[in-house]
Write an enzyme that holds these catalytic residues in place. Structure first.
Site, mmCIF file in Angstrom:
data_model
loop_
_atom_site.group_PDB
_atom_site.id
_atom_site.type_symbol
_atom_site.label_atom_id
_atom_site.label_comp_id
_atom_site.label_asym_id
_atom_site.label_seq_id
_atom_site.Cartn_x
_atom_site.Cartn_y
_atom_site.Cartn_z
ATOM 1 C CG ASN A 9 -43.439 -17.129 11.139
ATOM 2 O OD1 ASN A 9 -43.760 -18.300 11.552
ATOM 3 N ND2 ASN A 9 -42.074 -16.635 11.717
ATOM 4 C CD1 TRP A 10 -49.697 -17.619 9.569
ATOM 5 C CD2 TRP A 10 -50.674 -19.939 9.866
ATOM 6 N NE1 TRP A 10 -50.895 -17.964 8.346
ATOM 7 C CE2 TRP A 10 -51.572 -19.230 8.651
ATOM 8 C CE3 TRP A 10 -51.310 -20.946 10.218
ATOM 9 C CZ2 TRP A 10 -52.406 -19.789 8.016
ATOM 10 C CZ3 TRP A 10 -52.296 -21.723 9.678
ATOM 11 C CH2 TRP A 10 -52.869 -21.200 8.501
ATOM 12 C CE LYS A 11 -43.474 -14.088 13.798
ATOM 13 N NZ LYS A 11 -42.788 -12.807 14.039
ATOM 14 C CG HIS A 94 -38.234 -16.088 13.447
ATOM 15 N ND1 HIS A 94 -38.270 -15.359 14.504
ATOM 16 C CD2 HIS A 94 -38.872 -15.629 12.403
ATOM 17 C CE1 HIS A 94 -39.175 -14.312 13.985
ATOM 18 N NE2 HIS A 94 -39.323 -14.550 12.720
ATOM 19 C CD GLU A 96 -40.851 -13.894 16.840
ATOM 20 O OE1 GLU A 96 -41.522 -15.013 16.388
ATOM 21 O OE2 GLU A 96 -41.211 -12.800 16.426
ATOM 22 C CD GLU A 166 -38.116 -11.983 9.584
ATOM 23 O OE1 GLU A 166 -39.278 -12.153 8.773
ATOM 24 O OE2 GLU A 166 -38.040 -12.580 10.770
ATOM 25 N N GLY A 172 -42.937 -6.874 13.906
ATOM 26 C CA GLY A 172 -44.069 -6.908 14.716
ATOM 27 C C GLY A 172 -44.262 -5.518 15.400
ATOM 28 C CB SER A 212 -43.634 -4.170 10.134
ATOM 29 O OG SER A 212 -43.363 -4.224 11.427
ATOM 30 N N GLY A 233 -45.264 -11.946 9.077
ATOM 31 C CA GLY A 233 -45.992 -12.382 10.532
ATOM 32 C C GLY A 233 -47.467 -12.264 10.640
ATOM 33 N N GLY A 234 -47.777 -11.020 11.151
ATOM 34 C CA GLY A 234 -48.953 -10.425 11.616
ATOM 35 C C GLY A 234 -49.636 -10.479 10.297
HETATM 36 O O1 LIG Z 1 -41.183 -14.173 10.275
HETATM 37 C C1 LIG Z 1 -42.013 -13.145 10.159
HETATM 38 C C2 LIG Z 1 -41.461 -11.959 11.086
HETATM 39 O O2 LIG Z 1 -41.018 -12.138 12.130
HETATM 40 C C3 LIG Z 1 -42.096 -10.577 10.628
HETATM 41 O O3 LIG Z 1 -43.134 -10.472 11.469
HETATM 42 P P1 LIG Z 1 -44.169 -9.344 11.361
HETATM 43 O O4 LIG Z 1 -44.707 -9.249 9.928
HETATM 44 O O5 LIG Z 1 -45.401 -9.714 12.238
HETATM 45 O O6 LIG Z 1 -43.368 -7.912 11.436
#
Ligand SMILES: O=C[C@H](O)COP(=O)(O)O
Length: 250
Positions: A9-11, A94, A96, A166, A172, A212, A233-234
């Site tokens: 998920n590149w956000k 999500h 967010e 999640e 994150g 994470s 994500g990250g």
């Molecule tokens: O969609 C992915 C999640 O929000 C996890 O993000 P993260 O891997 O940066 O903690």
């Protein structure tokens, strides 16, 4: 047998040129037999990524959609538009989006229905806030969110849904849930789905852990019997890291 699914998920990261360069680096390397790799990217990069992904086993996903097909919804993108692009997956609900864009369980369900209407596979996110975890409400929160997301779906549709558990406090932050804790909640979510449908349907649903996840811990999660992948994500932003995540899911 559920095929493991690693979804990045590149956000709100990457321009078109950055996305294209990423794909050149991962092509052929993040294509591992027995593992499904997905990149959920910003809307602006989707046409280029869908084109770059032609002939590969990497699927492209969006991070949101509007539940209406079209209309006066300034700034929104619909399932019709995503399908037209050749997108396969769409992340829905999500945390967010729930937190910053006021997405309710009802809206999440409308979006899940819209995804199916247009042949998109939803990756539905559920998970508790830190204060809910501390109040021992993790499972009740996940139950309410899961039941709401699946409302109105046939068993055949339900079996296609990808759920991403999640815990919000793990996103994150570098504070990941232990694999055993994630397994416990994910097994519970599977039981909730079995209660809505039946065991066979619940056993077909792929449930990811997210929060994470890194190349050095992904295999620990995937080693749990109910955890079928990760929403990342990250650690999905760098080609080498994404390749290692997909390889770690073998
Ligand atoms: O969609 C992915 C999640 O929000 C996890 O993000 P993260 O891997 O940066 O903690």
């Amino acid at each position: 047998m559920r095929t493991p699914i690693i979804a990045g998920n590149w956000k709100m990261f990457k321009t078109v040129s950055e996305a294209t360069a990423f794909f050149v680096d991962v092509k052929g390397k993040a294509e591992v037999s027995g593992v499904e790799a997905v990149i959920c990217a910003p809307f602006t990069t989707l046409p280029a990524l869908v084109e770059a992904a032609q002939g590969t086993s990497i699927a492209i996903g969006a991070q949101n959609l509007h539940f209406e097909d079209n209309g006066a919804f300034t700034g929104e993108i619909s399932g019709v538009m995503l399908k037209d692009l050749g997108v396969k997956y769409v992340i829905i609900g999500h945390s967010e989006r729930r937190a910053y864009f006021a997405e309710t369980d009802e809206i999440v369900n409308k979006k899940v229905q819209a995804a199916f209407k247009h042949g998109l596979t939803p990756i539905v996110c559920v998970g508790e806030k830190l204060e809910e975890r501390e109040a021992e409400q993790t499972k009740s929160v996940c139950q309410v969110q899961t039941e709401a997301a699946f409302a109105g779906l046939s068993a055949a549709q339900a079996a296609e849904v990808v759920v991403a558990y999640e815990p919000i406090w793990a996103i994150g932050t570098g504070k990941s849930s232990t694999a055993a804790d994630a397994e416990d909640v994910i097994a519970f979510i599977r039981d909730v789905i079995a209660g809505l449908y039946d065991a066979a349907t619940a056993n077909a649903v792929r449930i990811q852990y997210g929060g994470s996840v890194k190349p050095n811990n992904v295999s620990e999660y995937l080693g749990q019997s109910n955890i079928d992948g990760a929403l990342v994500g990250g650690a999905s932003l760098e080609p080498a890291s994404f390749i290692a995540l997909v390889e770690g899911a073998k």
